[in-house]
Design a protein around this motif. Structure first.
Motif, mmCIF file in Angstrom:
data_model
loop_
_atom_site.group_PDB
_atom_site.id
_atom_site.type_symbol
_atom_site.label_atom_id
_atom_site.label_comp_id
_atom_site.label_asym_id
_atom_site.label_seq_id
_atom_site.Cartn_x
_atom_site.Cartn_y
_atom_site.Cartn_z
ATOM 1 N N ARG A 107 26.807 -50.976 -7.684
ATOM 2 C CA ARG A 107 28.088 -51.392 -7.111
ATOM 3 C C ARG A 107 28.192 -50.961 -5.653
ATOM 4 O O ARG A 107 28.711 -51.690 -4.804
ATOM 5 N N ARG A 108 27.696 -49.760 -5.350
ATOM 6 C CA ARG A 108 27.719 -49.277 -3.971
ATOM 7 C C ARG A 108 26.822 -50.134 -3.089
ATOM 8 O O ARG A 108 27.169 -50.457 -1.946
ATOM 9 N N ALA A 109 25.674 -50.521 -3.627
ATOM 10 C CA ALA A 109 24.754 -51.365 -2.871
ATOM 11 C C ALA A 109 25.386 -52.725 -2.577
ATOM 12 O O ALA A 109 25.207 -53.283 -1.487
ATOM 13 N N ILE A 110 26.129 -53.272 -3.536
ATOM 14 C CA ILE A 110 26.809 -54.551 -3.318
ATOM 15 C C ILE A 110 27.849 -54.409 -2.219
ATOM 16 O O ILE A 110 27.994 -55.292 -1.357
ATOM 17 N N ALA A 111 28.573 -53.283 -2.213
ATOM 18 C CA ALA A 111 29.569 -53.048 -1.169
ATOM 19 C C ALA A 111 28.897 -52.955 0.200
ATOM 20 O O ALA A 111 29.414 -53.468 1.202
ATOM 21 N N GLU A 112 27.726 -52.297 0.260
ATOM 22 C CA GLU A 112 26.988 -52.200 1.516
ATOM 23 C C GLU A 112 26.519 -53.572 1.984
ATOM 24 O O GLU A 112 26.568 -53.885 3.181
ATOM 25 N N VAL A 113 26.067 -54.390 1.042
ATOM 26 C CA VAL A 113 25.624 -55.738 1.388
ATOM 27 C C VAL A 113 26.806 -56.564 1.906
ATOM 28 O O VAL A 113 26.672 -57.312 2.877
ATOM 29 N N ASP A 114 27.962 -56.417 1.266
ATOM 30 C CA ASP A 114 29.140 -57.160 1.698
ATOM 31 C C ASP A 114 29.530 -56.780 3.126
ATOM 32 O O ASP A 114 29.900 -57.639 3.933
ATOM 33 N N HIS A 115 29.466 -55.487 3.430
ATOM 34 C CA HIS A 115 29.799 -55.055 4.791
ATOM 35 C C HIS A 115 28.785 -55.620 5.780
ATOM 36 O O HIS A 115 29.158 -56.112 6.853
#
Length: 249
Positions: A107-115
């Motif tokens: 989930r954290r990786a997805i948030a980083e990708v979104d940013h």
């Protein structure tokens, strides 16, 4: 999982940002988009593909965590009945912790990708626009930019913004990127004098922050999230647009 996700994200960004082959000599120069826009588009495509892969992992890790929790509860009952030892019970706690960590890291990786996605989309959009004059303001459906005349200092300006936000909303300024970060290094963007605030431009906090910045003459760029109506990746970039830097190899 988190180091692995960061390494994969690094590989994705570096792969598309490394210099490619020169365009054919007979290709019309006038038809070619700005190099920054081309690189940003390549980054966007790579990030979108990577995000799909991460999303596919989520249900698998959620199921894994559910199974681990179920086994943990079964062992708890057996422990209370004296059928298994405490060591055997604690072993299931470790399994639960590992499954939970994998899910959180994804989930954290997805948030980083979104940013990163919003940063790339913003870079592509800004690259296609004419520079704003001093004091210029421009708003579109997906982007707001203001070239305020005030000289912005990250060190002193961030303190003032933090105080404004705390006084206005009673909570700390949600800073998502202070100065240069590994993400900006990987994207080849000079973010040393900028500050990213994780608020949606349409939210009360976002509107108040933009109004405050304009009144103070501080330059900023407001970017919407990857998914319309979602807060994911949406932020306000305080300071001048981040220029490109040489990609680290």
């Amino acid at each position: 999982m988190r180091p692995r996700a960061s390494l994969v994200l690094t590989a994705v960004l570096v792969a598309v940002l490394l210099p490619g082959r020169a365009p054919a000599a007979d290709r019309p120069a006038a038809a070619a988009p700005p190099p920054a826009a081309v690189q940003a588009a390549e980054v966007i495509a790579a990030l979108a593909d990577y995000r799909l892969k991460l999303e596919a992992l989520l249900p698998l890790y959620e199921q894994e965590l559910a199974r681990a929790n179920e086994q943990h509860e079964q062992r708890r009952e057996l422990l209370e009945r004296g059928i298994v030892s405490r060591k055997e019970f604690e072993a299931t706690e470790t399994v639960v912790a590992r499954a939970q960590q994998k899910l959180e890291d994804t989930r954290r990786a997805i948030a980083e990708v979104d940013h990163a996605m919003v940063e790339a989309i913003t870079a592509r959009a800004v690259a296609a626009l004419a520079p704003l004059g001093r004091g210029g303001y421009e708003q579109s459906a997906t982007l707001v930019r203001y070239n305020g005349p005030t000289a912005w200092s990250l060190k002193t300006g961030a303190v003032e913004l933090e105080q404004f936000f705390l006084t206005r909303f009673g909570r700390p300024l949600p800073v998502s990127a202070y100065g240069q970060t590994p993400l900006h290094d990987r994207m080849g963007l000079d973010h040393r004098a900028a500050l990213d605030v994780a608020v949606h431009p349409d939210s009360p906090e976002g509107r108040a922050l933009m109004e405050h910045l304009r009144e103070a003459g501080i330059p900023f760029i407001a970017a919407w999230g990857v998914v319309p109506g979602s807060t994911s990746g949406a932020h306000i970039h305080v300071g001048q647009p981040s220029p490109r830097i040489a990609t680290k190899q």
